[in-house]
Design an enzyme around this catalytic site. Sequence first.
Site: not given
Lengths: 654, 323
Positions: B152, B166, B192, B206, B249, B291
């Site tokens: 990122w 994000h 970004r 997003q 995650v 998620a």
Amino acid sequence: MKFSYYLLKKLNKKIPDKKRFIDKFNLHAFEAEDAKGDALEISIPANRYSDASSHWGIAKVAAAIFGGKTEDFSSKKPIKSAVKKTAPEITISSKGRCPRYLGRYFEISKVGQSPEWLKNILASCGLRPINAVVDVMNYVMLEVGQPLHAFDAELLAGSIDVRLANKDEEIKTIDGGEFALINEDLVIADDNGPLAIAGIKGGKRAEVSSQTRKIVVEAANFEATGIYKTSRRLNLFTDASARFSHGISPMLAEIGMNRAAELLKEVCKAKVGDLTEINYAKLRKTILVFDVDEFNQLTGLNLDKRTALDCLKRLGFKIIGKKVEAPPLRADIFSSEDLAEEIINLYGYQKLPETAPSVPLSSSVKENDVMLKENLRNLLRGYGFSELYNYSFTSRKALTVYGDHKWWNAVSLRNPISSDFQYLRPSLAIQILQNAEDNLRFYDTVRIFEIGKVFTVKESEVDERLKLGLAISFKKTGDPILELKGIIDQLLRDLGLTEFFFRDLDWDLKFLDHGLRVESDHHVVGYLGVAKSKTPTAIAELDLRELLELVVGEKEYRPLPKYPSVMRDISVSVTSDVRVGPIQDLIENSSHILADVDLVDWFENAQHVGAGRKSLTFRLVFQTEDRTLTDEEVNKEMDKITAALKDQFDAEIR
Amino acid sequence: MNVAEIRKSALEDVKKAKNVKALEVIRVKYLGRKDGELTKILRSLKDLSVAERKEIGPAANELRGDLEEAFSKKLKEFSASSKRGVVGIDITMPGKKIAVGHLHPLTIIENRIKEIFNSLNFSVVEGPEAETDYYNFDALNIPANHPARDMWDTFWIDSKKLLRTHTSPMQIRYMEKHQPPFQIIVPGRVFRFEATDASHEINFHQVEGLMVGERVTLANFKYVITEFFRQFFGPGTHVRFRPSYFPFVEPGLEVDVMLNGNWLEVMGAGMVHPKVFDAVRYNPRKIRGFAFGMGLERLAMIKYKIPDIRLFYSGDLRFTNQF
């Protein structure tokens, strides 16, 4: 990261043709794609550099998917020294930053070119062949994942030390770069200063050349964040720094050194000398309890224990009763979720069922600001406005159009991508006015809006606000401000506001010729005004947070009028400087049986009303809820109103 | 023509008359002062025998009355219909242009996504665009000075404050204030630090999703997301799930949809990492969740065949007005 399909296939014969390999590897391991010829591009996840940033690592993963055996580099025995008393002198002054360091001495009769097979593999992986010694160093990194470096032993002065750079120390690297180092950078140094930026790049001073006959090969392990920080600061990213910054196992140092010795002997006909090793690394085994029920609860699969464990076994995990031990190079296994990922990846998501969740039903809601935005968009679209999205960034130049850029209190970025995007937009107005101007090239009338966040500095904090900006602009002539005012009026009514006022702007908006503030319940909701533009343009901005606090009001039925209304027009002439707002206010508040007042006509015409005067015609509607109004009654009210108008505004009744 | 013949043909003609002008021609033909068919008969009456006159006279006069009535009735019809705007206006002319506004395609896509997830019992929440490094990175198991953060590229406001890269920080913000079970989506703008080209922008949008509860599984995720994409792209849409890596995650995965014979990457996702639950003081042994995150621009580009992401921010009405 680039890989050679040829080398992968050499390490594991069961790997299928390139296309099938790529397809399956994508579904069960990492993202992979064909990179033409022998090359493959495989994305190594940030937590898998330790075990998978090498052909050996990829071949092991492939073996779990396709079967087959992969050559085990970790079981290779070190080659015995043939040149005695040649152990390099090594110390590690910065233990925390270098857990392990292996240095080994080799003698080479001639540094020539690498054989074709080796050159081809380097080329597939995007590396340029240099000479046989350097190529072997690079090749071993590609093959087993351990970055290596070779120094010309005859150019070393005294012993090798791994230490932090001294302040103001400098180094010339083998690619011709020159870097000023700071006290946080780790270097490999001899008595004369830095030989290499540890884990990142070798130095020019002890570079291996065609004259080199004696070398010291380094296989070390460096602490990850240190390498990462130096690499970032120097903006120097290499194949070695990529591996070290992600963190790789200290075990690899030994594996890499053994493989290098083997290849130097084979490819360069080197005489293998003594090895010096300093090892502070504590290798810990990762042993976890595996509970298949927990796995099934997480995934929603219903695997039996044997199937699940079989997946782990194929990936190189050891099964010890109820526990499993992760392969030693894996640096990413800590919890049962990590094990679950290993199993489900190999087992395959295509075999995972689609199961509807079963949860207590609760109503799904939209937050108030989400609802408000949706309402505004739908209303404005209905009024004929089209929506635009602009960048959240703006330039100093754009902020300077209406005066000093500092007036805006805009938030400046530390690292803007360019001067065009130096600031965060402090208002939607700047871009919307630009949009209006731009679009008039293609349209005669422009009605536009945007909903978005704006940012200003307030008491040295960032104040982020959600705004609605809208504008009407005409290509030729006309006066869009009253249309925009009508739009704002209707918009606020449609949102359920009943009490709101347009008052003179009491603060300075540099991009407006004149304007009004929109106020409700002592909150300033926004402004509207005539913009300083080349073409007739009206602009408004509303603060959605302020609006949210106000938006209230359920509709309530009022009985339809039982008695007829009486309508009267009144034309007055006043001097041109008298404003309509106060006149209308006066009329509205002058009679309790007056239901509505509207300005229906106005003009300024010297012939008709005299120079310096204007004529205004209001339509007044009288009505009560309890009786039919008589002419007399209405006349009395009209007299009252005319008297007040004469008195307060010096109006002539026409 | 005798009286009976005139009656038949004249009434027929009146009936067929298309407009006032045609009616006048018919009137002249039968009742014209000079050569009208009926006028001629009426004029000839005086030359006839009494018997003939008695036979024809009343019939001819009656016909004159009937015809006059028919003409005036027809005329009224015409004038009434011209008031309704039927006759006299060519209805094949183009309709009047209505001044309508258009929503930006990203709004339309976002609305559609919200609608589908609302129907699946997800709530919609939003969060700040200027974030702290804690919410954007640390709490999401993306430590400082780790190359994972390079996934990122970030715009920094100061040493702590940044533009969110994000929508995932809202996972943390929401969980800090709510207790499971819940399911939410978070649409919003993200940033970004990267060079722009046809598929990269410095700001884009997003939609984040998060479902947390005691018995939430990966199979639930597969159901919800497959359902979503089938509603979004059409009932027959093929959806594929494959391994991927995101620090917040575990397991992590990527979702592709098959369109026009190609697999297109449309979503990153996974089961919420235990460390993320730790950060919000949920018990990771009791609570599970999934998620996901997807790019609005990407979905809009696929759906509307838009070739260049920069068009979304061109401020050009010729673009917006197509949707």
